[in-house]
Design a protein around this motif. Structure first.
Motif, short mmCIF file in Angstrom:
data_model
loop_
_atom_site.label_atom_id
_atom_site.label_comp_id
_atom_site.label_asym_id
_atom_site.label_seq_id
_atom_site.Cartn_x
_atom_site.Cartn_y
_atom_site.Cartn_z
N PRO A 1 -17.79 -42.85 18.25
CA PRO A 1 -16.38 -43.07 18.54
C PRO A 1 -15.93 -42.04 19.58
N PHE A 2 -14.83 -42.30 20.26
CA PHE A 2 -14.40 -41.37 21.30
C PHE A 2 -12.88 -41.36 21.39
N THR A 3 -12.31 -40.15 21.39
CA THR A 3 -10.87 -39.99 21.62
C THR A 3 -10.68 -39.26 22.92
N TYR A 4 -9.92 -39.86 23.83
CA TYR A 4 -9.71 -39.28 25.15
C TYR A 4 -8.29 -38.72 25.24
N GLY A 5 -8.14 -37.47 24.82
CA GLY A 5 -6.86 -36.77 25.01
C GLY A 5 -5.75 -37.09 24.02
N HIS A 6 -5.70 -38.31 23.49
CA HIS A 6 -4.58 -38.72 22.62
C HIS A 6 -5.06 -39.82 21.69
N SER A 7 -4.45 -39.91 20.51
CA SER A 7 -4.89 -40.91 19.53
C SER A 7 -4.74 -42.35 20.04
N LEU A 8 -3.79 -42.59 20.97
CA LEU A 8 -3.65 -43.94 21.53
C LEU A 8 -4.79 -44.26 22.51
N MET A 9 -5.62 -43.24 22.79
CA MET A 9 -6.79 -43.45 23.63
C MET A 9 -8.05 -43.16 22.81
N SER A 10 -8.03 -43.65 21.57
CA SER A 10 -9.20 -43.55 20.69
C SER A 10 -9.88 -44.91 20.63
N SER A 11 -11.19 -44.90 20.68
CA SER A 11 -11.95 -46.15 20.50
C SER A 11 -13.03 -45.90 19.46
N GLY A 12 -13.36 -46.95 18.71
CA GLY A 12 -14.34 -46.83 17.63
C GLY A 12 -15.77 -46.78 18.13
N ARG A 13 -16.69 -46.61 17.20
CA ARG A 13 -18.11 -46.58 17.54
C ARG A 13 -18.50 -47.89 18.24
N ASN A 14 -19.06 -47.79 19.42
CA ASN A 14 -19.50 -48.95 20.22
C ASN A 14 -18.38 -49.91 20.63
N GLU A 15 -17.12 -49.43 20.57
CA GLU A 15 -16.00 -50.28 21.00
C GLU A 15 -15.71 -50.07 22.49
N SER A 16 -15.61 -51.16 23.22
CA SER A 16 -15.27 -51.07 24.65
C SER A 16 -13.88 -50.47 24.82
N ALA A 17 -13.72 -49.64 25.85
CA ALA A 17 -12.40 -49.05 26.12
C ALA A 17 -12.18 -49.00 27.63
N MET A 18 -10.93 -48.84 28.03
CA MET A 18 -10.58 -48.97 29.45
C MET A 18 -11.15 -47.85 30.32
N PHE A 19 -11.09 -46.60 29.84
CA PHE A 19 -11.59 -45.51 30.68
C PHE A 19 -13.08 -45.68 30.99
N PRO A 20 -13.95 -45.82 29.97
CA PRO A 20 -15.37 -45.98 30.31
C PRO A 20 -15.68 -47.28 31.05
N THR A 21 -14.90 -48.33 30.81
CA THR A 21 -15.13 -49.59 31.53
C THR A 21 -14.93 -49.37 33.03
N TRP A 22 -13.84 -48.67 33.37
CA TRP A 22 -13.61 -48.36 34.79
C TRP A 22 -14.69 -47.42 35.34
#
Length: 331
Positions: free
Chosen positions: A274-295
């Motif tokens: 899982p990964f949290t990027y700076g704030h809880s609204l930018m948390s993604s679960g284990r193996n969950e796609s998220a906007m920052f890494p997608t870009w």
């Protein structure tokens, strides 16, 4: 930001603009484009910084790997992708008009314990100075940038081409390359000569792991990967040094970057975690796609395509933004 987050945030909107622009997919009506530009502009404060109240927390104002200054650099890239310019001046960089301030500021940074965070600061401030110079007519910024380049050249380690104090362990070397990535982008944008390019290439090639990624952990992150891929690709365009080694390293990186892509077309920051990027609204679960890494991982593929023009990623018509930051390409 990701499927498990339900609240809109500016960061996610900017990653959407930048990713769609990369894919040559910003086919918007005039109304849509205008609304998107106005939405982004609405977050700019009078000091020039873009601030999103939804993710305000104790680190937003004083960190640079994430937070207001980092968000601001993304905002100017997003606006450029949409064909707009930031409305307000960047007052927060005005102290850099003073030469002594600029040098003292550089000297007072932490170049020993956490040079990577320092290089984020350097990138955020000086890329905004590049933007103010090129898009808002702030000609004074050019002199400041010259002073910064001179200072950085003096402090660059001639054995490794990196900034920092020690590069002996794999972790220190990786950290040194990540530090360099943020600073070299300033040089590449301004087409400034970079010192010790051969040593830099040696240093970066040493950071590749057996899976083809560029971090000490085998499940290397989107940051660790692009921080080596981007400079290797750009340096391979300006020198023939170890060209074959670079090509092989980047060839091995392609399947690794794609191994971080999910069925939904999005990417993970670090596989299996899982990964949290700076704030809880930018948390993604284990193996969950998220906007920052997608870009960021899409951007890695776009740069990799520059080294393999005959491959599918090389033939794809990637679009880059002609402004300072992380998503420009000079031919």
């Amino acid at each position: 930001y990701c499927a498990s987050q339900k609240k809109p945030i500016l960061y996610a909107s900017l990653y959407a603009v930048l990713t769609r622009h990369l894919y040559n997919d910003l086919d918007l009506t005039k109304k849509q484009r205008k609304e998107w530009i106005e939405y982004i502009q609405s977050f700019q404060d009078d000091d020039g910084l873009f601030k999103d109240p939804a993710v305000e927390n104790e680190i937003a104002a004083n960190s640079d790997w994430w937070g207001w200054r980092h968000l601001t650099l993304h905002a100017v890239m997003g606006l450029t992708a949409l064909g707009a310019v930031a409305k307000k001046k960047f007052k927060f960089v005005e102290p850099f008009k003073d030469k002594d301030f600029t040098i003292k500021w550089l000297e007072s940074r932490d170049w020993i314990v956490d040079p990577a965070e320092t290089s984020n600061q350097v990138q955020n401030y000086f890329a905004i100075l590049q933007y103010a110079r090129d898009f808002q007519g702030e000609d004074w910024a050019d002199k400041t940038l010259e002073i910064a380049y001179e200072w950085l050249n003096e402090k660059q380690d001639e054995k490794t081409g990196l900034w920092g104090m020690s590069f002996d362990s794999p972790t220190e070397l990786s950290n040194g390359v990540q530090t360099g990535y943020h600073i070299w982008l300033l040089y590449f944008y301004d087409k400034k000569p970079i010192q010790y390019t051969e040593r830099i290439i040696d240093s970066i090639l040493k950071t590749q792991n057996k899976f083809g990624g560029f971090g000490v952990p085998l499940n290397s992150s989107a940051c660790e990967d692009i921080d080596s891929i981007d400079p290797l690709v750009r340096l391979s365009q300006i020198t023939d040094y170890r060209k074959e080694d670079i090509k092989q390293a980047l060839q091995r990186a392609i399947p690794w970057v794609l191994a971080n892509m999910n069925e939904d077309g999005g990417f993970v920051f670090r596989r299996y975690e899982p990964f949290t990027y700076g704030h809880s609204l930018m948390s993604s679960g284990r193996n969950e796609s998220a906007m920052f890494p997608t870009w960021f991982r899409t951007l890695s593929l776009a740069y990799l395509g520059k080294c393999f023009p005959d491959s599918p990623i090389g033939k794809f018509n990637w679009q880059f933004v002609s402004c300072p930051g992380l998503q420009f390409w000079h031919h």
